[in-house]
Motif scaffolding. Structure first.
Motif, PDB file in Angstrom:
ATOM      1  N   UNK A 299       0.819  -1.210   0.000  1.00 41.99           N
ATOM      2  CA  UNK A 299       0.000   0.000   0.000  1.00 41.99           C
ATOM      3  C   UNK A 299       0.853   1.259   0.000  1.00 41.99           C
ATOM      4  N   UNK A 300       0.205   2.402  -0.307  1.00 40.70           N
ATOM      5  CA  UNK A 300       0.883   3.691  -0.171  1.00 40.70           C
ATOM      6  C   UNK A 300       0.081   4.570   0.776  1.00 40.70           C
ATOM      7  N   UNK A 301       0.737   5.649   1.221  1.00 37.37           N
ATOM      8  CA  UNK A 301       0.050   6.615   2.085  1.00 37.37           C
ATOM      9  C   UNK A 301      -1.065   7.329   1.326  1.00 37.37           C
TER      10      UNK A 301
ATOM     11  N   UNK B 294      -3.203   5.907  -0.429  1.00 38.01           N
ATOM     12  CA  UNK B 294      -4.339   4.982  -0.524  1.00 38.01           C
ATOM     13  C   UNK B 294      -4.425   4.237  -1.856  1.00 38.01           C
ATOM     14  N   UNK B 295      -3.244   3.910  -2.393  1.00 32.38           N
ATOM     15  CA  UNK B 295      -3.222   2.995  -3.523  1.00 32.38           C
ATOM     16  C   UNK B 295      -2.774   1.630  -3.012  1.00 32.38           C
ATOM     17  N   UNK B 296      -3.161   0.592  -3.763  1.00 30.61           N
ATOM     18  CA  UNK B 296      -2.634  -0.735  -3.459  1.00 30.61           C
ATOM     19  C   UNK B 296      -1.791  -1.215  -4.627  1.00 30.61           C
ATOM     20  N   UNK B 297      -0.858  -2.104  -4.336  1.00 33.87           N
ATOM     21  CA  UNK B 297       0.050  -2.634  -5.356  1.00 33.87           C
ATOM     22  C   UNK B 297       0.125  -4.148  -5.181  1.00 33.87           C
ATOM     23  N   UNK B 298      -0.136  -4.876  -6.259  1.00 28.74           N
ATOM     24  CA  UNK B 298       0.087  -6.324  -6.227  1.00 28.74           C
ATOM     25  C   UNK B 298       1.331  -6.626  -7.046  1.00 28.74           C
ATOM     26  N   UNK B 299       2.406  -7.033  -6.379  1.00 26.43           N
ATOM     27  CA  UNK B 299       3.672  -7.287  -7.066  1.00 26.43           C
ATOM     28  C   UNK B 299       3.644  -8.695  -7.643  1.00 26.43           C
TER      29      UNK B 299
ATOM     30  N   UNK C   3      13.128  -2.014  -8.682  1.00 22.92           N
ATOM     31  CA  UNK C   3      12.446  -2.694  -7.586  1.00 22.92           C
ATOM     32  C   UNK C   3      11.599  -1.691  -6.787  1.00 22.92           C
ATOM     33  N   UNK C   4      10.367  -2.078  -6.495  1.00 20.46           N
ATOM     34  CA  UNK C   4       9.489  -1.194  -5.735  1.00 20.46           C
ATOM     35  C   UNK C   4      10.052  -0.970  -4.341  1.00 20.46           C
ATOM     36  N   UNK C   5       9.963   0.259  -3.863  1.00 23.47           N
ATOM     37  CA  UNK C   5      10.471   0.534  -2.524  1.00 23.47           C
ATOM     38  C   UNK C   5       9.521   1.451  -1.757  1.00 23.47           C
ATOM     39  N   UNK C   6       9.643   1.396  -0.468  1.00 26.77           N
ATOM     40  CA  UNK C   6       8.875   2.327   0.360  1.00 26.77           C
ATOM     41  C   UNK C   6       7.398   2.008   0.487  1.00 26.77           C
TER      42      UNK C   6
ATOM     43  N   UNK D  39       0.834  -1.980   8.305  1.00 25.85           N
ATOM     44  CA  UNK D  39       1.212  -0.556   8.375  1.00 25.85           C
ATOM     45  C   UNK D  39       0.105   0.332   7.814  1.00 25.85           C
ATOM     46  N   UNK D  40      -0.513  -0.153   6.714  1.00 27.32           N
ATOM     47  CA  UNK D  40      -1.587   0.650   6.112  1.00 27.32           C
ATOM     48  C   UNK D  40      -2.807   0.694   7.034  1.00 27.32           C
ATOM     49  N   UNK D  41      -3.070  -0.437   7.701  1.00 28.21           N
ATOM     50  CA  UNK D  41      -4.197  -0.482   8.631  1.00 28.21           C
ATOM     51  C   UNK D  41      -3.994   0.533   9.755  1.00 28.21           C
ATOM     52  N   UNK D  42      -2.755   0.628  10.238  1.00 25.73           N
ATOM     53  CA  UNK D  42      -2.456   1.627  11.284  1.00 25.73           C
ATOM     54  C   UNK D  42      -2.726   3.042  10.779  1.00 25.73           C
ATOM     55  N   UNK D  43      -2.410   3.248   9.503  1.00 24.70           N
ATOM     56  CA  UNK D  43      -2.554   4.579   8.911  1.00 24.70           C
ATOM     57  C   UNK D  43      -4.025   5.003   8.828  1.00 24.70           C
TER      58      UNK D  43
END
Lengths: 372, 125
Positions: B10-12, B14-19, B109-112, B118-122
């Protein structure tokens, strides 16, 4: 601030929003589904945040304050503007004649305090009671509204014409706590001491559909809401769909489509001003009457895909001629619609314009609301 | 309570990424679609467009507002979800499956990215 229905909204609304200091539901199931429910069947809103101002022993003075003509008979309701000395719109309101001498003024949440002060200034403080927090207002709207509401009203609704109000009573099947109850007659001058099941009903709304607005003491209003949702299965509708529904008809949103700077001429309601009597702002309006060339609120419809928003610029040829004050994708039409003040007066329907949506100028045309 | 699948990143914003190996499927989260309200129009990039992480690559328009969507990874657009042209509501109805937005060929490579926890906490979900 919260309406008495807030405990319900807190659980069932998918999203809450701040609306002029009131925490209100934006939507429950989805804006478009709620919009469709009202266009095709029925749905209902909690609009208890609307200002409910009781004007007592005020009938004769009131007519000399507002530009519209007031209803001659009890139960009559009128849409009109309250103007300042310069003829500028303070708010648009509905005035319901409750009795020979008393009115209920339903105003918008944003300017409520200014509206109360305006009435106090012109009528005297003792004639003005703000009952906004004492009364629930529910708006049941849609082609099925009459049939849906009839079981909850002791009087036949078919006889209630548009812009008419009447006193009615909820049946015993509506669970109302009777301990420490208050009655509608504790707040409004309806001529008698009423039962705790009494409420006031007007055939009015803000959606373009048939429908009713219910004014009830808080305890009864909450019981009616629960009955409509739990027993009748009527979908609750949030402010999101309220906005798309009213914009499809071209109804104005206070504070957004007029913001204290416009007279009734700019918003296109000059015909609502009756010149046969005195009213606040009359001299200023008279000086403007018949003059042309001022910006007019105009409907605009997109001809290509895209979603217009408030603040988007409207172009006429190579020239910026105004900005949109309200705009969205019409759920009914599937095209972008909006209202905006455009320079140089009204343009005829179909007149070619462009709306700048996210840095692209999209083809559009002038339109005369209602859009649907 | 919004849904936050464990197997996604996830990102801050609010996007999701499936690698998936050298590729990344990207969409917006259940929380995001809830906040946006009904999606009525999605403006997607063209296949072959390149984006650096953090660049705007799409716009999701809802009844209430327009939201820019920023690339959660750096890469080239390999596929876009054409289905959204006719059915933008898929972003609401199925944010993690049928409502995906684009597939990137990863440049690096995807980073960060955030884990589900972590996203749930956000979002406090």
């Amino acid at each position: 601030m919260h309406t008495p229905l807030f405990p319900y909204h807190q659980i069932h609304a998918r999203k809450l929003v701040d609306f002029h200091g009131w925490e209100m539901p934006l939507y429950f199931s989805g804006i478009r589904a709620e919009h469709r429910a009202i266009r095709s069947h029925v749905g209902f809103f909690d609009v208890s945040h609307m200002g409910k101002i009781h004007l007592i022993e005020a009938a004769s003075e009131l007519q000399s304050l507002v530009p519209g003509r007031l209803p001659a008979k009890e139960g009559g309701c009128r849409y009109t503007f309250l103007l300042d000395d310069q003829g500028r719109i303070l708010d648009d309101v509905i005035l319901c004649r409750l009795s020979d001498t008393s009115y209920l003024c339903v105003c918008n949440a944003g300017p409520r305090e200014r509206v109360v002060a305006w009435f106090q200034n012109h009528l005297g403080k003792s004639h003005v009671q703000d009952h906004t927090v004492h009364l629930v207002c529910l708006a049941l709207q849609g082609p099925d509204a009459e049939g849906t509401l009839q079981p909850l009203s002791s009087s036949p609704l078919s006889g209630l014409r548009p812009f008419q109000g009447a006193l009615t009573e909820a049946p015993d099947t509506v669970p109302v706590e009777t301990e420490g109850w208050v009655s509608l007659s504790d707040y409004l001058d309806l001529g008698a001491s009423l039962s705790p099941r009494a409420y006031y009903l007007t055939r009015t709304g803000y959606t373009g559909e048939d429908g009713f607005e219910i004014y009830a003491p808080n305890h009864l209003g909450v019981a009616l809401w629960r009955t409509l949702v739990d027993r009748f299965g009527v979908p609750p509708v949030g402010l999101g769909a309220r906005d798309t529904l009213r914009l499809e008809i071209g109804y104005l949103l206070s504070g957004q489509d007029f913001d204290g700077h416009q007279t009734p001429f700019e918003v296109g309601y000059g015909r609502m001003v009756k010149w046969d009597h005195d009213f606040v702002g009359r001299e200023a309006l008279l000086a403007r009457k018949g003059k042309r060339g001022y910006p007019r609120l105009q409907g605009v419809k997109l001809r290509e895909p895209g979603v217009p928003r408030p603040g988007h610029v409207v172009w006429d040829g190579g020239r910026k001629v105004g900005t949109l004050t309200s705009a969205t994708l019409s759920p009914t039409l599937g095209v972008g619609i909006g209202l905006g003040y455009l320079e140089d007066g009204l343009r005829p329907p179909g007149y070619r314009l462009e709306v700048e949506v996210r840095k692209r100028r999209l083809e559009a045309e002038a339109a005369m609301p209602p859009f649907v | 309570m919004s849904e936050i699948p464990e197997d996604l990143r996830y990102t801050k914003e609010h996007e999701w990424v499936r690698l998936e190996g050298e590729r990344a499927v990207v969409g917006i989260t259940d929380h995001a679609q809830n906040e946006l309200t009904d999606v009525v129009y999605v403006e997607l990039p063209s296949v072959g467009d390149g984006f650096a992480e953090g660049q705007e690559f799409a716009v999701v328009e809802s009844v209430k507002a327009a939201s820019e969507i920023y690339a959660p990874v750096s890469g080239t657009v390999a596929e876009v979800n054409k289905e959204l042209d006719d059915r933008p509501e898929l972003v609401n109805d199925s944010p993690y499956e049928a409502g995906w937005l684009v597939i990137f060929d990863l440049k690096e490579k995807a980073k960060g990215l955030l884990t589900a926890g972590e996203y749930r906490d956000l979002v406090g979900g």
